[in-house]
Motif scaffolding. Structure first.
Motif, PDB file in Angstrom:
ATOM      1  N   UNK A  66      21.781  11.101   1.675  1.00  0.00           N
ATOM      2  CA  UNK A  66      20.627  10.667   2.474  1.00  0.00           C
ATOM      3  C   UNK A  66      19.727   9.696   1.717  1.00  0.00           C
ATOM      4  N   UNK A  67      19.401  10.024   0.486  1.00  0.00           N
ATOM      5  CA  UNK A  67      18.464   9.209  -0.291  1.00  0.00           C
ATOM      6  C   UNK A  67      18.999   7.806  -0.519  1.00  0.00           C
ATOM      7  N   UNK A  68      20.302   7.692  -0.691  1.00  0.00           N
ATOM      8  CA  UNK A  68      20.909   6.380  -0.907  1.00  0.00           C
ATOM      9  C   UNK A  68      20.790   5.519   0.342  1.00  0.00           C
ATOM     10  N   UNK A  69      21.108   6.092   1.502  1.00  0.00           N
ATOM     11  CA  UNK A  69      20.978   5.336   2.747  1.00  0.00           C
ATOM     12  C   UNK A  69      19.525   4.949   3.000  1.00  0.00           C
ATOM     13  N   UNK A  70      18.606   5.860   2.698  1.00  0.00           N
ATOM     14  CA  UNK A  70      17.191   5.577   2.916  1.00  0.00           C
ATOM     15  C   UNK A  70      16.740   4.411   2.036  1.00  0.00           C
ATOM     16  N   UNK A  89      18.025   0.974   3.229  1.00  0.00           N
ATOM     17  CA  UNK A  89      17.632   0.455   4.548  1.00  0.00           C
ATOM     18  C   UNK A  89      16.143   0.122   4.629  1.00  0.00           C
ATOM     19  N   UNK A  90      15.384   0.433   3.576  1.00  0.00           N
ATOM     20  CA  UNK A  90      13.956   0.104   3.537  1.00  0.00           C
ATOM     21  C   UNK A  90      13.767  -1.110   2.636  1.00  0.00           C
ATOM     22  N   UNK A  91      13.038  -2.111   3.098  1.00  0.00           N
ATOM     23  CA  UNK A  91      12.858  -3.343   2.327  1.00  0.00           C
ATOM     24  C   UNK A  91      12.122  -3.090   1.017  1.00  0.00           C
ATOM     25  N   UNK A  92      11.118  -2.230   1.049  1.00  0.00           N
ATOM     26  CA  UNK A  92      10.356  -1.927  -0.159  1.00  0.00           C
ATOM     27  C   UNK A  92      11.113  -0.952  -1.061  1.00  0.00           C
ATOM     28  N   UNK A 125       0.820  -1.209   0.000  1.00  0.00           N
ATOM     29  CA  UNK A 125       0.000   0.000   0.000  1.00  0.00           C
ATOM     30  C   UNK A 125       0.849   1.251   0.000  1.00  0.00           C
ATOM     31  N   UNK A 126       0.237   2.395  -0.298  1.00  0.00           N
ATOM     32  CA  UNK A 126       0.979   3.660  -0.386  1.00  0.00           C
ATOM     33  C   UNK A 126       1.488   4.132   0.968  1.00  0.00           C
ATOM     34  N   UNK A 127       2.714   4.622   0.977  1.00  0.00           N
ATOM     35  CA  UNK A 127       3.334   5.161   2.192  1.00  0.00           C
ATOM     36  C   UNK A 127       4.168   6.374   1.803  1.00  0.00           C
ATOM     37  N   UNK A 128       4.052   7.441   2.596  1.00  0.00           N
ATOM     38  CA  UNK A 128       4.897   8.617   2.417  1.00  0.00           C
ATOM     39  C   UNK A 128       5.964   8.598   3.508  1.00  0.00           C
ATOM     40  N   UNK A 129       7.211   8.646   3.117  1.00  0.00           N
ATOM     41  CA  UNK A 129       8.315   8.781   4.069  1.00  0.00           C
ATOM     42  C   UNK A 129       8.743  10.244   4.060  1.00  0.00           C
ATOM     43  N   UNK A 130       8.737  10.870   5.212  1.00  0.00           N
ATOM     44  CA  UNK A 130       9.075  12.297   5.301  1.00  0.00           C
ATOM     45  C   UNK A 130      10.152  12.499   6.357  1.00  0.00           C
ATOM     46  N   UNK A 182      -2.573   8.604   2.067  1.00  0.00           N
ATOM     47  CA  UNK A 182      -1.474   7.726   2.470  1.00  0.00           C
ATOM     48  C   UNK A 182      -0.946   8.113   3.847  1.00  0.00           C
ATOM     49  N   UNK A 183      -0.583   7.135   4.681  1.00  0.00           N
ATOM     50  CA  UNK A 183       0.010   7.452   5.977  1.00  0.00           C
ATOM     51  C   UNK A 183       1.396   8.052   5.791  1.00  0.00           C
ATOM     52  N   UNK A 184       1.784   8.911   6.713  1.00  0.00           N
ATOM     53  CA  UNK A 184       3.104   9.537   6.672  1.00  0.00           C
ATOM     54  C   UNK A 184       3.973   8.913   7.762  1.00  0.00           C
ATOM     55  N   UNK A 185       5.069   8.312   7.356  1.00  0.00           N
ATOM     56  CA  UNK A 185       6.024   7.755   8.325  1.00  0.00           C
ATOM     57  C   UNK A 185       7.204   8.711   8.409  1.00  0.00           C
ATOM     58  N   UNK A 186       7.352   9.422   9.531  1.00  0.00           N
ATOM     59  CA  UNK A 186       8.486  10.344   9.675  1.00  0.00           C
ATOM     60  C   UNK A 186       9.780   9.572   9.875  1.00  0.00           C
ATOM     61  N   UNK A 187      10.874  10.127   9.409  1.00  0.00           N
ATOM     62  CA  UNK A 187      12.164   9.459   9.609  1.00  0.00           C
ATOM     63  C   UNK A 187      13.248  10.492   9.860  1.00  0.00           C
TER      64      UNK A 187
END
Length: 225
Positions: A45-49, A52-55, A32-37, A143-148
């Protein structure tokens, strides 16, 4: 296939060299849709992100990154494309709208879209005021927002430096934020500001950064002047 190969190779290299600490990754839904903020302190930063995320994670990047000529240009275009970057002309008059619509398309397809609400990298390591595009995206798509928080990446690649350095890195994810209570209010500027500030408050809590209530672009202009 290129994304899988790149992630496998760089993921192994990253684990060997940096051994990043990942906290709360289970808070990202498996489908499902997820926003990472999150915060944005350095180019890497984008490379590490993404690693480290399975999806698969998709994010916006300047189209100039994939417009290079010759062998180097082709390699850069392949690398950024395989990393999940979607090129957008953000410097044009409609750059913000194009980025927003691109994010909406990704989320409508049930994918993960990452965004840096500050709009640009922090000029000094502090956390700056978020732009309301994140709020519009969340309210338009539901979509839910998952802060990071990216912690330590600025030591891996300090601003203005060349090759990355070896330094400890932590990628920390917070609890998903649900803004369904504001459904249909994506044009209310007060709601958009409230949603954005709530997201940034969580990012600040996760990162431990000092918060500055001005836009990072304004701080950059002031520094340049």
């Amino acid at each position: 296939m290129s994304r899988i190969l790149l992630k496998a190779f760089l993921g192994l290299l990253m684990r060997v060299l940096y051994r990043p600490k990942v906290e709360g990754a289970e808070r990202i839904a498996e489908n499902g849709p997820v926003i990472l903020a999150g915060n944005h302190v350095t180019f890497i930063d984008s490379l590490f992100l993404a690693l480290t995320v399975k999806r698969a994670v998709y994010f916006i990047g300047k189209d100039e990154y994939v417009k290079g000529k010759g062998l180097k240009g082709r390699v850069m275009a392949w690398f950024f494309g395989a990393s999940g970057m979607i090129p957008v002309d953000r410097d044009g008059g409609h750059g913000g709208v194009a980025a927003l619509m691109t994010g909406r398309r990704v989320l409508d397809e049930g994918k993960v879209f990452a965004i840096y609400p500050e709009g640009t990298r922090s000029p000094d390591g502090r956390l700056y005021r978020g732009r309301t595009g994140i709020a519009r995206l969340a309210l338009m798509t539901g979509a839910p927002v998952v802060p990071f928080a990216m912690i330590g990446t600025e030591k891996v690649q300090p601003s203005g430096k060349g090759l990355p350095r070896i330094a400890p890195v932590t990628v920390r994810f917070g609890e998903p934020l649900d803004f369904s209570r504001y459904e249909g209010m994506d044009r209310d500027r007060y709601v958009l500001r409230a949603v954005t500030d709530e997201v940034m408050s969580e990012v600040m809590r996760l990162s431990g950064q000092e918060y500055v209530d001005i836009y990072a672009t304004k701080a950059r202009r002031a520094e340049a002047a």
